[in-house]
Write an enzyme that holds these catalytic residues in place. Structure first.
Site, PDB file in Angstrom:
ATOM      1  N   SER A   1       0.798  -1.224   0.000  1.00  0.00           N
ATOM      2  CA  SER A   1       0.000   0.000   0.000  1.00  0.00           C
ATOM      3  C   SER A   1       0.832   1.276   0.000  1.00  0.00           C
ATOM      4  O   SER A   1       0.364   2.300  -0.473  1.00  0.00           O
ATOM      5  CB  SER A   1      -0.974  -0.002   1.169  1.00  0.00           C
ATOM      6  OG  SER A   1      -0.290  -0.191   2.385  1.00  0.00           O
TER       7      SER A   1
ATOM      8  N   HIS B   1      -5.342  -3.150  -3.090  1.00  0.00           N
ATOM      9  CA  HIS B   1      -4.974  -2.232  -4.177  1.00  0.00           C
ATOM     10  C   HIS B   1      -4.931  -2.903  -5.548  1.00  0.00           C
ATOM     11  O   HIS B   1      -4.572  -2.268  -6.536  1.00  0.00           O
ATOM     12  CB  HIS B   1      -3.632  -1.573  -3.864  1.00  0.00           C
ATOM     13  CG  HIS B   1      -3.665  -0.828  -2.566  1.00  0.00           C
ATOM     14  ND1 HIS B   1      -4.173   0.441  -2.448  1.00  0.00           N
ATOM     15  CD2 HIS B   1      -3.308  -1.210  -1.316  1.00  0.00           C
ATOM     16  CE1 HIS B   1      -4.103   0.823  -1.187  1.00  0.00           C
ATOM     17  NE2 HIS B   1      -3.585  -0.163  -0.481  1.00  0.00           N
TER      18      HIS B   1
ATOM     19  N   LYS C   1     -11.863   1.077  -2.236  1.00  0.00           N
ATOM     20  CA  LYS C   1     -10.812   1.682  -3.057  1.00  0.00           C
ATOM     21  C   LYS C   1     -11.278   1.672  -4.520  1.00  0.00           C
ATOM     22  O   LYS C   1     -12.138   2.472  -4.862  1.00  0.00           O
ATOM     23  CB  LYS C   1      -9.497   0.950  -2.786  1.00  0.00           C
ATOM     24  CG  LYS C   1      -9.013   1.353  -1.374  1.00  0.00           C
ATOM     25  CD  LYS C   1      -7.877   0.571  -0.811  1.00  0.00           C
ATOM     26  CE  LYS C   1      -7.548   1.116   0.585  1.00  0.00           C
ATOM     27  NZ  LYS C   1      -6.836   0.189   1.437  1.00  0.00           N
TER      28      LYS C   1
HETATM   29  C1  LIG Z   1      -6.899   0.019   2.919  1.00  0.00           C
HETATM   30  C2  LIG Z   1      -6.305  -1.303   3.249  1.00  0.00           C
HETATM   31  C3  LIG Z   1      -6.939  -2.179   4.131  1.00  0.00           C
HETATM   32  C4  LIG Z   1      -8.141  -1.771   4.929  1.00  0.00           C
HETATM   33  O1  LIG Z   1      -9.275  -1.757   4.154  1.00  0.00           O
HETATM   34  P1  LIG Z   1     -10.501  -0.822   4.591  1.00  0.00           P
HETATM   35  O2  LIG Z   1     -11.639  -1.348   3.829  1.00  0.00           O
HETATM   36  O3  LIG Z   1     -10.111   0.553   4.241  1.00  0.00           O
HETATM   37  O4  LIG Z   1     -10.657  -1.026   6.073  1.00  0.00           O
HETATM   38  C5  LIG Z   1      -6.409  -3.445   4.298  1.00  0.00           C
HETATM   39  N1  LIG Z   1      -5.288  -3.824   3.654  1.00  0.00           N
HETATM   40  C6  LIG Z   1      -4.625  -2.992   2.830  1.00  0.00           C
HETATM   41  C7  LIG Z   1      -3.385  -3.463   2.143  1.00  0.00           C
HETATM   42  C8  LIG Z   1      -5.104  -1.705   2.606  1.00  0.00           C
HETATM   43  O5  LIG Z   1      -4.446  -0.862   1.815  1.00  0.00           O
END
Ligand SMILES: *Cc1c(COP(=O)(O)O)cnc(C)c1O
Length: 383
Positions: free
Chosen positions: A177, A205, A237
């Site tokens: 991330s 992602h 996302k």
């Molecule tokens: C954003 C993210 C999460 C958390 O997901 P949310 O739905 O925002 O709680 C988990 N793992 C990774 C790698 C992320 O980037």
């Protein structure tokens, strides 16, 4: 106790580690109003530009008329409604798994999966740069927690070889991330098979962006859903809404439904989220044009910065970080961009390792090439 907290806050401020929330007075899009000022934003993970898509808004409006606002209770007690069920089924079919289960968000999905599959006497092998939710999940599980150097397959294999744990679980981000690079999923799966380990893949992602029709990182690497693979995709996302899902062998999903505490002991998310997501998956499937444009932007950013003092990390994803180093300097560059009406967040510890503060440029299919030019021109001026 209050004095302690005051001291700790002062220390954060001294080390340029205090974070400030910016309030947006606009939807999530490329041109936003941040703290009252117009800005060109490179700060969201809305990779396909769906967060404010009229089709999602319409699906949500229709859903609210039909289903109301709240689910009223947890999934097992009586809050599991038709849109929730349809979403589970749709997501499983989309990624090609036997079954899928949606959670309120990715953090809770990870906190549900890992402690349900491992406990005392088991061992978790986790990439050192994994997302915080995976670190917390491993700790919550009470299994031994081994962290191997980033993407270091040899170090991982040495740990697996030595382990006498009852159950083994390999834990990794698919696209990291804060660095934007990929995990070597086929090689990780080969190790998982050799050492009879689970492989949990967090594709926050990659889902929607990578693979055939946006099916995610497993599809990107042409990997079938082996029975030991547990795939987690987030829905806030690229999917533009909120939520997350876990896809795996039907028995694993049944076990999670019975045992994952972050699934069982929480109110089901609003049915309107599920309806919006059903529409979002439909759009993701048909969005090869958006994904192609995103790749064009990624390539153009690299070309534009090539002859500049700014070096992006070696990443072929929509996450393009520029490592600055010191917290203070990263903040200064972010501020200089903000003076030019551009918003790129400065990411500092503990989100990234000490001494690697960075600008995290995050691209969306809604960015135009002209907007990208604005960013790279500003960066060259600031250099
Ligand atoms: C954003 C993210 C999460 C958390 O997901 P949310 O739905 O925002 O709680 C988990 N793992 C990774 C790698 C992320 O980037």
């Amino acid at each position: 106790m209050l004095n302690d907290i005051k001291k700790q806050l002062a220390t954060l401020a001294q080390n340029d580690l205090l974070r400030h929330r910016v309030t947006l007075d606009s939807p999530c899009q490329t041109n936003i109003i941040a703290d009252g000022k117009p800005k060109l934003s490179f700060a969201s993970n809305d990779y396909l530009g769906l967060a404010n898509d009229p089709r999602l808004i319409q699906a949500t409006q229709e859903s609210i008329e039909k289903w109301g606002v709240g689910a009223g209770s947890s999934h097992l007690v009586g809050g599991h409604m038709t849109p929730h069920e349809a979403l589970d089924v749709k997501l499983a079919a989309f990624v090609g798994a036997e079954r899928a289960l949606t959670f309120s968000n990715g953090y809770m999905a990870n906190l549900g999966v890992v402690p349900t599959l491992t406990g005392r006497g088991d061992a978790i092998f986790a990439d050192r740069l994994n997302h915080a939710s995976l670190i917390d999940a491993a700790q919550l599980s009470r299994a031994e927690h081994h962290r191997y150097p980033h993407n270091d397959l040899r170090a991982l294999e040495a740990l697996l070889q030595k382990s006498t744990a009852k159950r083994k679980l390999i834990l990794t981000d698919a696209v990291f991330s804060m660095d934007g690079d990929f995990a070597p999923l086929p090689a990780l799966q080969a190790l998982a098979e050799e050492y009879k380990a689970w492989l949990v893949v967090d594709d926050a992602h990659g889902f929607g962006v990578l693979g055939k029709n946006g099916r995610g990182s497993l599809s990107h690497f042409d990997m079938p859903f082996a029975p030991n693979i547990i795939y987690m995709g987030t829905l806030g996302k690229a999917a533009g809404v909120s939520g997350a899902f876990v896809a795996a062998h039907a028995d694993v999903i049944e076990w999670l439904t019975q045992r994952a505490r972050t699934y069982i002991f929480t109110t089901a998310s609003s049915p309107i989220m599920a309806s919006a997501l059903l529409e979002s998956i439909k759009i993701i499937e048909k969005s090869d044009d958006k994904r192609a444009h995103l790749q064009t932007l990624i390539a153009q950013l690299k070309t534009d910065l090539d002859a500049s003092p700014w070096q992006c990390l070696d990443s072929s994803s929509a996450i393009q970080p520029i490592i600055i180093g010191e917290n203070k300097k990263a903040l200064e560059v972010a501020r200089a961009l903000a003076d030019r009406d551009i918003w790129v967040p400065a990411i500092r510890p503990p989100t990234v390792p000490k001494g690697t503060a960075r600008l995290r440029i995050s691209l969306s299919a809604n960015h135009t090439l002209a907007q990208l030019k604005q960013l790279t021109t500003a960066l060259k001026e600031i250099a």
